[in-house]
Design a protein around this motif. Structure first.
Motif, PDB file in Angstrom:
ATOM      1  N   UNK A   1      12.808   2.022   7.943  1.00 20.97           N
ATOM      2  CA  UNK A   1      13.891   1.922   6.951  1.00 20.97           C
ATOM      3  C   UNK A   1      13.431   1.180   5.701  1.00 20.97           C
ATOM      4  N   UNK A   2      12.583   0.170   5.900  1.00 26.81           N
ATOM      5  CA  UNK A   2      12.068  -0.567   4.750  1.00 26.81           C
ATOM      6  C   UNK A   2      11.259   0.332   3.825  1.00 26.81           C
ATOM      7  N   UNK A   3      10.554   1.292   4.406  1.00 27.74           N
ATOM      8  CA  UNK A   3       9.765   2.192   3.554  1.00 27.74           C
ATOM      9  C   UNK A   3      10.666   3.272   2.956  1.00 27.74           C
ATOM     10  N   UNK A   4      11.662   3.724   3.744  1.00 28.65           N
ATOM     11  CA  UNK A   4      12.593   4.737   3.242  1.00 28.65           C
ATOM     12  C   UNK A   4      13.295   4.238   1.976  1.00 28.65           C
ATOM     13  N   UNK A   5      13.604   2.951   1.938  1.00 31.04           N
ATOM     14  CA  UNK A   5      14.288   2.383   0.758  1.00 31.04           C
ATOM     15  C   UNK A   5      13.547   2.754  -0.529  1.00 31.04           C
TER      16      UNK A   5
ATOM     17  N   UNK B   1       3.676  -7.390   7.889  1.00 24.68           N
ATOM     18  CA  UNK B   1       4.766  -7.261   6.916  1.00 24.68           C
ATOM     19  C   UNK B   1       4.201  -6.927   5.530  1.00 24.68           C
ATOM     20  N   UNK B   2       3.058  -7.526   5.235  1.00 24.35           N
ATOM     21  CA  UNK B   2       2.439  -7.236   3.931  1.00 24.35           C
ATOM     22  C   UNK B   2       2.012  -5.771   3.864  1.00 24.35           C
ATOM     23  N   UNK B   3       1.573  -5.242   5.007  1.00 24.92           N
ATOM     24  CA  UNK B   3       1.180  -3.832   5.027  1.00 24.92           C
ATOM     25  C   UNK B   3       2.396  -2.913   4.871  1.00 24.92           C
TER      26      UNK B   3
ATOM     27  N   UNK C   1       2.699   7.282   4.861  1.00 27.13           N
ATOM     28  CA  UNK C   1       2.412   5.954   4.296  1.00 27.13           C
ATOM     29  C   UNK C   1       2.199   4.928   5.403  1.00 27.13           C
ATOM     30  N   UNK C   2       3.016   5.003   6.454  1.00 28.01           N
ATOM     31  CA  UNK C   2       2.867   4.038   7.554  1.00 28.01           C
ATOM     32  C   UNK C   2       1.572   4.283   8.324  1.00 28.01           C
ATOM     33  N   UNK C   3       1.213   5.551   8.443  1.00 31.01           N
ATOM     34  CA  UNK C   3      -0.063   5.852   9.110  1.00 31.01           C
ATOM     35  C   UNK C   3      -1.236   5.323   8.275  1.00 31.01           C
ATOM     36  N   UNK C   4      -1.138   5.500   6.969  1.00 33.91           N
ATOM     37  CA  UNK C   4      -2.207   5.050   6.069  1.00 33.91           C
ATOM     38  C   UNK C   4      -2.466   3.553   6.199  1.00 33.91           C
ATOM     39  N   UNK C   5      -1.398   2.784   6.343  1.00 28.21           N
ATOM     40  CA  UNK C   5      -1.590   1.333   6.426  1.00 28.21           C
ATOM     41  C   UNK C   5      -1.798   0.848   7.860  1.00 28.21           C
TER      42      UNK C   5
ATOM     43  N   UNK D   1       2.812   0.016   2.231  1.00 28.64           N
ATOM     44  CA  UNK D   1       3.309   1.369   2.544  1.00 28.64           C
ATOM     45  C   UNK D   1       4.424   1.752   1.572  1.00 28.64           C
ATOM     46  N   UNK D   2       5.288   0.803   1.267  1.00 31.96           N
ATOM     47  CA  UNK D   2       6.368   1.078   0.308  1.00 31.96           C
ATOM     48  C   UNK D   2       5.814   1.436  -1.053  1.00 31.96           C
ATOM     49  N   UNK D   3       4.750   0.732  -1.444  1.00 29.43           N
ATOM     50  CA  UNK D   3       4.163   0.998  -2.759  1.00 29.43           C
ATOM     51  C   UNK D   3       3.432   2.344  -2.779  1.00 29.43           C
TER      52      UNK D   3
END
Ligand SMILES: Nc1ncnc2c1ncn2[C@@H]1O[C@H](COP(=O)(O)OP(=O)(O)OP(=O)(O)O)[C@@H](O)[C@H]1O
Length: 263
Positions: free
Chosen positions: A106-110, A161-163, A139-143, A167-169
């Motif tokens: 959800x944090x990345x979906x935002x 958490x930093x990763x 993105x989550x797989x990448x990090x 992923x969000x970026x």
């Protein structure tokens, strides 16, 4: 100042030319020429008050600046911050960017929703819950956080958490990633783990990265090139090896061997 910058236009990455920021009579950035090519991790370091945050704010459009900013060969310096983001200028924030009570996914979906958190909350409690967006999964797989999607962000280790922030970026278009003090709060082995992950992301076809951090050992070990700011001016551009022995850089860090210096 040693530099190997070329004057030919590049097809990717970031380039600033003559970037200057004034706060009243204080010139916080003076004529900064800086380049990050795709596939590179470039460090920006300097003592407290040197102008690092000002540079990031100027590049991202949060502070008015003179000079030019090019992203992937296109001038973006007249654009507002959200348009620069849409062109692929992404950044992580020093602190407080995650929603601890939301899952990693959800944090990345935002970051993918025009309505931000409000839209995600409506999706969660309404009927519009959707399948995982493939961009989010990628993105989550990448990090390296595949498998952590349903964990609450607050339950992750700080390095993880930093990763999530990375992923969000990375989700959506990302031509250049600005990492603003990613090692803050990490111990040295966690910082090196983070650095190794960033190296892998960049080497696997990721974007260019501009890394701003106080952790000198992190910057000197992971970066391809380093720029050093002092009192708003660039006093050095070159490789980490050159930075370690450059007299102006050593003087800026009070003569302390750079491997042991915490800016
Ligand atoms: N909004 C502002 N208004 C006026 N002066 C500012 C503003 N922001 C920064 N400055 C000044 O600009 C200079 C550069 O500050 P900046 O925060 O960019 O340095 P920094 O290298 O990021 O420092 P630190 O490592 O402590 O975060 C400092 O002299 C600071 O006081």
């Amino acid at each position: 100042m040693s530099t190997d910058q070329k004057s030919t236009p590049r097809s990717g990455g970031l380039r600033t030319t003559g970037l200057t920021v004034r706060y009243g009579g204080n010139v916080a950035n003076e004529n900064i020429d800086l380049e990050v090519l795709p596939g590179q991790i470039v460090g920006l370091i300097g003592p407290n008050g040197a102008g690092k945050t000002t540079f990031v704010d100027a590049v991202t459009g949060f502070t008015p600046a003179e000079g030019t900013v090019e992203l992937a060969g296109e001038r973006i310096d007249a654009m507002r911050p959200h348009l620069r983001r849409r062109r692929g200028l992404s950044r992580t924030w020093q602190a407080g960017e995650l929603f601890g009570n939301l899952t990693v996914e959800q944090n990345v979906v935002v970051a993918t929703r025009p309505g931000g958190l409000g839209t995600v909350v409506r999706d969660l409690f309404g009927r519009r819950r959707q399948e995982t967006d493939p961009r989010v999964a990628k993105a989550l797989q990448t990090v390296g956080l595949a498998g952590f999607e349903q964990k609450l962000a607050r339950d992750l280790a700080l390095g993880q958490q930093k990763l999530v922030g990375v992923a969000r970026a990375l989700v959506g278009r990302c031509e250049l990633l600005l990492l603003d003090e990613p090692a803050a709060g990490l111990d040295s082995s966690e910082s090196m783990e983070f650095a190794d992950r960033m190296r892998t992301i960049v080497d696997d076809g990721g974007p260019g990265v501009l890394l701003i951090d106080h952790d000198m050992s992190l910057v000197l070990s992971v970066c391809d090139r380093v720029y050093v700011l002092e009192f708003g001016k660039l006093i050095f551009a070159g490789t980490p090896e050159e930075a370690r022995t450059d007299p102006a850089v050593v003087a800026a860090y009070l003569g302390v061997p750079m491997e042991n210096t915490d800016a």
